[in-house]
Design an enzyme around this catalytic site. Structure first.
Site, PDB file in Angstrom:
ATOM      1  CB  THR A 126      -0.912  -0.097   1.197  1.00  0.00           C
ATOM      2  OG1 THR A 126      -1.885  -1.268   1.185  1.00  0.00           O
ATOM      3  CG2 THR A 126      -1.847   1.075   1.231  1.00  0.00           C
ATOM      4  CB  ILE A 157       3.969  -1.328   6.508  1.00  0.00           C
ATOM      5  CG1 ILE A 157       3.816  -0.440   5.035  1.00  0.00           C
ATOM      6  CG2 ILE A 157       4.524  -2.520   6.258  1.00  0.00           C
ATOM      7  CD1 ILE A 157       3.086  -1.343   4.097  1.00  0.00           C
ATOM      8  NE  ARG A 243      -7.676 -10.749   0.090  1.00  0.00           N
ATOM      9  CZ  ARG A 243      -7.618 -10.484  -1.137  1.00  0.00           C
ATOM     10  NH1 ARG A 243      -7.937 -11.095  -2.056  1.00  0.00           N
ATOM     11  NH2 ARG A 243      -7.222  -9.138  -1.389  1.00  0.00           N
ATOM     12  CB  ILE A 337     -25.744  -8.949  24.718  1.00  0.00           C
ATOM     13  CG1 ILE A 337     -26.753  -9.498  23.544  1.00  0.00           C
ATOM     14  CG2 ILE A 337     -25.972  -9.734  25.951  1.00  0.00           C
ATOM     15  CD1 ILE A 337     -26.223 -10.980  23.040  1.00  0.00           C
ATOM     16  CD  GLU A 363      -4.100  -9.961   4.474  1.00  0.00           C
ATOM     17  OE1 GLU A 363      -4.352 -10.683   3.542  1.00  0.00           O
ATOM     18  OE2 GLU A 363      -3.181 -10.035   5.423  1.00  0.00           O
TER      19      GLU A 363
END
Ligand code: FAD
Length: 379
Positions: A126, A157, A243, A337, A363
């Site tokens: 990136t 990073i 992933r 909750i 990702e």
């Protein structure tokens, strides 16, 4: 025939990492989050139990484990502290381009050294103007003599300031668009490599996230990865591999949130009985459990495909996207909750909710996952 049981080795791996996560990580997760502190002691202990470089083949000093074991590990560490899971997973992510496309000689030279200690890797793709649009990256790699000279700046990073080895994506031929991208391994102590200030993050604060700068960084030409493979392809193959494990860490966060909400609902008395006796709360818990189980199976399926040498681009994107989305839903319901207490830092669920958000962003955002999924089913 489908067999959902884990092998004896996988069960042993699950127990090892579950015990480690519960004993070494969970007790200090709140403190690391508060202090936004990367914890090298955890990395060292994790190295000592043999899991830091779990995906690296044994011949290069790793444990030689597969993607399914990566899911088992990701879920357990994610349940204890997602920030630590991102740090440890970030190491594997940084090494994966090398595992995919490094020559045996380069692995012998750099990878064996990396796995000889509690060293971290990082994945540098990136940039400020190249997030989802990877092909827009501006970092350059110029071939000169027998070296490449790398110039550019990478953003957000994971392990940016604490890694000793980076996989770096740079344009070797800007005219060729994404096909002009190449991948390189860059040791962090190479002159010209530096990192910026630590990002102050919403969640996953136990991970060190920074800019990494490359200023006339000279590396030997042999540090370029992938004979005949362009860097864009290496990056996409890396993300296909990683992933399911990232999704599994999201499953871990969601599981932890479900367990915290379940335990609280059994204790908290309103209107003369535990709130768990209210059907409205029971239905929420049931929905949360369905989502956690479904996400786990999707991650395991995508990992199984990978471990059996099958292409998993579609299933990998589905697993990361679904697990990230349900982690956000389940953690938000857990806060609900717990009512007002869920909103307080004294209880763990607000951290789970902050940590879960990142799983819809890094990702490849979950919009980008949907583009990948759509492309796969339409092609
Ligand atoms: C904590 C953290 C850790 C990270 N770690 C790493 C790392 O280790 N290595 C690394 O290389 N990167 C890392 N990243 C970067 C991460 O992968 C990017 O942030 C992500 O890919 C999105 O890029 P962007 O932030 O530039 O958002 P953008 O690409 O600018 O997207 C902004 C929004 O637009 C949407 N969008 C963009 N294009 C489209 C489209 N075509 N269709 C529909 N919607 C679209 C996105 O989904 C998003 O909602 C990390 C990020 C964070 C926050």
């Amino acid at each position: 025939m489908i067999d959902f049981s884990l092998s004896e080795e996988q069960k042993a791996c699950q127990k090892l990492v579950r015990d480690f996560a519960r004993n070494e990580i969970a007790p200090i997760a709140h403190e690391m989050d508060e202090e936004q502190r990367h914890n090298p002691e955890i990395v060292e202990k994790y190295y000592k139990i043999g899991l830091l470089h779990y995906a690296v083949p044994e011949e290069y000093g790793g444990a030689g484990l597969g993607s399914l074991e990566g899911c088992i590990i990701g879920e357990e560490v994610g349940a204890a502290c997602a920030g630590v899971a991102a740090c440890l997973g970030g190491n594997i992510l940084g090494l994966t381009p090398f595992l995919i496309a490094g020559s045996p000689e380069l692995k012998e030279e750099l990878l064996t050294q990396h796995t000889s200690g509690p060293n971290l890797g990082a994945f540098c793709l990136t940039e400020a103007d190249a997030g989802s649009d990877v092909a827009a990256l501006r970092t350059t790699a110029v071939f000169e003599g027998d070296e490449y000279i790398i110039n550019g700046c990478k953003r957000f990073i994971t392990n940016g300031g604490v890694a000793s080895l980076y996989s770096v994506f740079a344009k070797e031929d800007p005219e060729l668009g994404h096909k002009g991208i190449s991948a390189f391994m860059v040791p962090a102590d190479t002159p010209g490599v530096s990192s910026g200030k630590k990002e102050d993050k919403m969640g996953q604060r136990a991970t060190d996230t920074r800019e990494v700068m490359f200023d006339n960084v000279r590396i030997p030409a042999r540090y370029r990865l992938g004979e005949g493979l362009d860097g864009f392809k290496i990056a996409m193959m890396t993300l296909d591999d990683s992933r399911p494990g990232v999704g599994a860490a999201a499953v871990g966060i969601a599981r932890a949130a479900l367990e915290a909400a379940r335990d609280y609902a059994k204790e908290r008395v309103q209107f003369g009985k535990p709130i768990a006796a209210q059907q409205g709360i029971q239905f929420m818990l049931a929905d949360m459990a369905m989502k956690v189980n479904a996400a786990r199976l999707l991650c395991w399926h995508a990992a199984w495909l990978h471990d059996n040498g099958k292409k998993n681009t579609l299933e990998s994107a589905i697993s990361k996207c679904f697990a990230g989305d349900i982690a956000m839903e389940v953690t938000t319901d857990a806060v609900q909750i717990l009512g007002g207490y869920g909103y307080m830092k004294e209880y763990p669920v607000e951290k789970y909710m902050r940590d879960a958000k990142l799983h819809q962003i890094f990702e490849g955002t979950n919009q980008i996952q949907r583009l990948v999924i759509a492309r796969q089913i339409l092609s």
